[in-house]
Design a protein around this motif. Structure first.
Motif, mmCIF file in Angstrom:
data_model
loop_
_atom_site.group_PDB
_atom_site.id
_atom_site.type_symbol
_atom_site.label_atom_id
_atom_site.label_comp_id
_atom_site.label_asym_id
_atom_site.label_seq_id
_atom_site.Cartn_x
_atom_site.Cartn_y
_atom_site.Cartn_z
ATOM 1 N N LYS A 65 0.815 -1.355 -0.034
ATOM 2 C CA LYS A 65 -0.058 0.006 0.182
ATOM 3 C C LYS A 65 0.791 1.146 0.015
ATOM 4 C CE LYS A 65 -3.598 2.305 2.667
ATOM 5 N NZ LYS A 65 -4.458 2.188 3.903
ATOM 6 N N VAL A 68 0.438 4.320 -2.627
ATOM 7 C CA VAL A 68 0.381 5.845 -2.205
ATOM 8 C C VAL A 68 1.383 6.667 -2.542
ATOM 9 C CG1 VAL A 68 0.060 7.002 -0.137
ATOM 10 C CG2 VAL A 68 -0.820 5.027 -0.088
ATOM 11 N N MET A 76 -4.955 1.391 -6.821
ATOM 12 C CA MET A 76 -5.914 1.476 -5.712
ATOM 13 C C MET A 76 -7.319 1.195 -5.744
ATOM 14 S SD MET A 76 -5.745 2.470 -2.381
ATOM 15 C CE MET A 76 -4.257 3.217 -2.118
ATOM 16 N N GLY A 115 -7.856 -1.539 -3.441
ATOM 17 C CA GLY A 115 -8.063 -0.979 -2.415
ATOM 18 C C GLY A 115 -9.309 -0.845 -1.500
ATOM 19 N N GLU A 149 -12.659 2.961 1.742
ATOM 20 C CA GLU A 149 -12.432 4.064 2.505
ATOM 21 C C GLU A 149 -11.119 4.754 1.861
ATOM 22 O OE1 GLU A 149 -11.884 0.936 5.456
ATOM 23 O OE2 GLU A 149 -13.530 1.373 3.930
ATOM 24 N N ASP A 150 -9.858 3.870 1.672
ATOM 25 C CA ASP A 150 -8.605 4.110 1.217
ATOM 26 C C ASP A 150 -9.014 4.808 -0.187
ATOM 27 O OD1 ASP A 150 -7.402 3.302 3.371
ATOM 28 O OD2 ASP A 150 -6.841 1.334 2.717
ATOM 29 N N GLN A 189 -10.341 8.285 -0.047
ATOM 30 C CA GLN A 189 -9.255 9.040 0.781
ATOM 31 C C GLN A 189 -8.108 9.364 -0.149
ATOM 32 O OE1 GLN A 189 -7.430 7.093 4.188
ATOM 33 N NE2 GLN A 189 -5.846 8.699 4.540
ATOM 34 N N TYR A 190 -7.503 8.615 -0.847
ATOM 35 C CA TYR A 190 -6.400 8.759 -1.641
ATOM 36 C C TYR A 190 -6.726 9.285 -3.089
ATOM 37 C CZ TYR A 190 -3.720 6.738 1.789
ATOM 38 O OH TYR A 190 -2.976 6.396 2.867
#
Length: 100
Positions: free
Chosen positions: A2, A6, A25, A29, A32-33, A36-37
């Motif tokens: 991860k 990122v 991602m 992923g 929520e990730d 978020q990203y």
């Protein structure tokens, strides 16, 4: 890993590397990730070329991110389903998004 993905997403110098990280991602992923990203990439308006059935088309990074977050398929690949952002906000997994 991860952390590597990122770092790809945070790479501001190389737009295609950034999109590769965003694509990966979105593919593997947690929801929520993903939000978020990928949501901060809405502020990236650089032009990119996308190869489709009719040849190359010109898009912007934020348009690609919009497709990654909302479309069921991208580049002839069907994504796993993720809940809408509102659902994750109600479950308190994400903070409420504020418009600029």
């Amino acid at each position: 890993d991860k952390e590597i993905v990122v770092e790809f997403i945070k790479s501001e110098e190389y737009k295609y590397l950034r999109l590769l990280g965003a694509f990966y991602m979105r593919l593997v992923g947690k929801p929520e990730d993903v939000y978020q990203y990928l949501e901060p990439l809405y502020n990236d308006w650089r032009k990119v070329r996308k190869l489709g059935a009719a040849g190359y088309s010109l898009m912007h990074v934020d348009e690609v991110i919009e497709e990654l977050l909302n479309a069921e398929r991208f580049c002839e690949l069907i994504f796993p389903r993720i809940p809408k952002r509102v659902v994750l906000e109600e479950l308190e997994l994400l903070p409420v998004r504020k418009s600029a």
